[in-house]
Design a protein around this motif. Structure first.
Motif, mmCIF file in Angstrom:
data_model
loop_
_atom_site.group_PDB
_atom_site.id
_atom_site.type_symbol
_atom_site.label_atom_id
_atom_site.label_comp_id
_atom_site.label_asym_id
_atom_site.label_seq_id
_atom_site.Cartn_x
_atom_site.Cartn_y
_atom_site.Cartn_z
ATOM 1 N N ALA A 146 12.093 6.980 -2.221
ATOM 2 C CA ALA A 146 11.604 6.394 -3.354
ATOM 3 C C ALA A 146 11.924 4.692 -2.143
ATOM 4 N N MET A 147 13.186 4.235 -1.551
ATOM 5 C CA MET A 147 12.673 3.303 -0.303
ATOM 6 C C MET A 147 11.710 3.641 0.490
ATOM 7 N N MET A 148 11.150 4.641 1.124
ATOM 8 C CA MET A 148 10.792 5.306 2.201
ATOM 9 C C MET A 148 8.905 4.620 1.349
ATOM 10 N N ALA A 149 8.733 4.747 0.371
ATOM 11 C CA ALA A 149 7.493 4.446 -0.108
ATOM 12 C C ALA A 149 7.253 2.855 -0.470
ATOM 13 N N GLN A 150 8.433 2.356 -1.014
ATOM 14 C CA GLN A 150 8.277 1.252 -1.112
ATOM 15 C C GLN A 150 7.938 0.360 -0.313
ATOM 16 N N TRP A 151 8.727 0.713 0.749
ATOM 17 C CA TRP A 151 9.148 0.062 2.001
ATOM 18 C C TRP A 151 7.477 0.341 3.018
ATOM 19 N N LEU A 152 6.778 1.996 3.151
ATOM 20 C CA LEU A 152 5.776 1.572 2.790
ATOM 21 C C LEU A 152 4.801 1.263 2.937
ATOM 22 N N SER A 153 4.061 1.036 1.849
ATOM 23 C CA SER A 153 3.508 0.597 0.952
ATOM 24 C C SER A 153 3.717 -0.925 0.541
#
Length: 434
Positions: free
Chosen positions: A309-316
């Motif tokens: 979830a954090m990966m998706a948030q930060w990359l997006s």
């Protein structure tokens, strides 16, 4: 008197000491006595002399009780408590509960693979998200790639000094390991051609790091990448391309783009975003994709849903891009500091990473590592990077990210002292630990 002032913190690291003649006049003693005293302080590691500039306070001996870590290769922390709190607050409002209620697909959720593939495109790597596997960091991706490729090859080829994690993986696999000489642009094509053409080699697996090679920081240019690719195609070699620093230099060339039919491309977020975001990516050749999934499943420690979830948030939302830019600026700042302190001892890196290379012969490197430890700085043992036991030329890798910038001047100054002790053939017994 000066030694006592340094040991008790009355004089600080970097303070300039009086000129020899001036101090001799103030104390009413001969200039030769001052010169001998300064030499003793320098041998004790308390003072450093700079030609044409004078003498300066170096690391205090009592500071050496705190071991400064220059062995762990990672970026410095860029996320404050407040920034992490903001991310978690957003996730609390938007996270999909389904992430926590089911096992994820072996390769990761397709939406997360698309996000990662889009991010890698910005790093100069074009990968079909359908052919991308998410892993628990680059180390797991490397392990999976080796496990899949190993039955199809007779030997493994790599640079003469290389990533210790790869060497551990290879040595557990029981294959012959061949070392190829390097220059400032990485693996040398002539040596690779000689190894690949040898009847004893058979079909080979070539492990190579084109960008910000670990440990030497070498970066391949377009001609070198194309030469390596042509040789691997000509001799039907498989390739594992370590791309954890892809996009961190001006040279955005990948073997995966030139010979995708034979290249396992490995990437990761932990080296260029945050060590805590331990998510890697593996793009195998299409012919090996079906074999890769069960190996990943067997080796997998499931990536935590919160990390996804954090990966998706930060990359997006642009956070990752912003952090990456900040890290590149910080890498340049630390590199400039190292250049000022170490001078020509260090190889000029070809990109924005947090490790440096000081080339030297193997015996000197081991002595420098021992002296550094005595001076309160830990570095990775030079032998850890050697792909063969007979290597004569190696070096010392310095990891700049684990030490705070405040302490980095002290750590680098101690490394210079460790080098000087070997260069001047001063016995380690003269190092006073306080």
């Amino acid at each position: 008197m000066l030694g006592s002032d340094i040991l008790h913190g009355i004089l600080s690291v970097g303070d300039r000491l009086p000129a020899h003649r001036d101090l001799a006049w103030r104390l009413g003693i001969g200039i030769g006595s001052v010169t001998r005293a300064y030499a003793i302080l320098e041998r004790r590691g308390l003072v450093r002399a700079e030609h044409g500039r004078g003498s300066f306070v170096a690391a205090r001996a009592d500071d050496r009780s705190i071991l400064l870590d220059m062995s762990t290769n990672m970026p410095p922390p860029m996320f404050s408590d407040r920034a992490l709190a903001r991310t978690l607050s957003r996730l609390a409002r938007t996270v999909d509960a389904a992430l926590f209620n089911v096992y994820p697909p072996v390769a990761g959720h397709i939406e997360h693979r698309r996000i990662m593939a889009h991010w890698l495109t910005g790093c100069g790597i074009e990968i079909d998200p359908e052919n991308l596997l998410l892993t628990g960091g680059a180390q797991q991706a490397l392990s999976v790639a080796f496990t899949v490729a190993r039955p199809h090859v007779g030997s493994i080829i790599t640079e003469e000094v290389t990533y210790p994690g790869m060497l551990d993986t290879v040595r557990r696999g029981g294959k012959t390991l061949q070392s190829i000489a390097m220059d400032a642009r990485g693996m040398m094509p002539d040596g690779l051609e000689a190894a690949l053409s040898s009847p004893q080699t058979g079909r080979a697996l070539v492990y190579v790091t084109p960008t910000l090679h670990n440990p030497t920081t070498a970066c391949m240019d377009s001609d070198r990448v194309h030469a390596i690719a042509q040789l691997c195609r000509r001799f039907d070699a498989l390739v594992i391309e370590d791309g954890v620093y892809a996009g961190q230099s001006k040279l955005n060339h990948t073997l995966a783009a030139l010979i995708p039919e034979r290249t396992f491309h490995v990437s990761s977020l932990s080296k260029i975003i945050s060590p805590g975001l331990r998510i890697g990516a593996l793009a195998p050749p299409a012919a090996f994709a079906a074999q890769t999934l069960p190996v990943l499943l067997a080796s997998s420690l499931m990536i935590a849903p919160l990390s996804y979830a954090m990966m998706a948030q930060w990359l997006s939302d642009g956070t990752a891009s912003s952090v990456r830019q900040s890290l590149r600026a910080e890498a340049a700042r630390r590199r400039n500091l190292a250049r000022n302190i170490l001078g020509k001892r260090m190889t000029e890196p070809g990109g924005d990473g947090f490790h440096l290379w000081l080339p030297m012969d193997a015996s000197t490197a081991e002595n420098v590592a021992e002296n550094a430890k005595a001076l309160g700085v830990s570095i990775a043992p030079p032998s850890a990077f050697a792909s063969c036991d007979t290597l004569q030329t190696t070096g010392v890798r310095l990891a700049l990210g684990a030490v705070s910038f405040k302490n980095l001047t002290v750590a680098l100054t101690r490394i210079r002292q460790a080098c000087e002790l070997v260069e001047r053939k001063v016995s380690r017994d003269t190092i006073v630990l306080g």
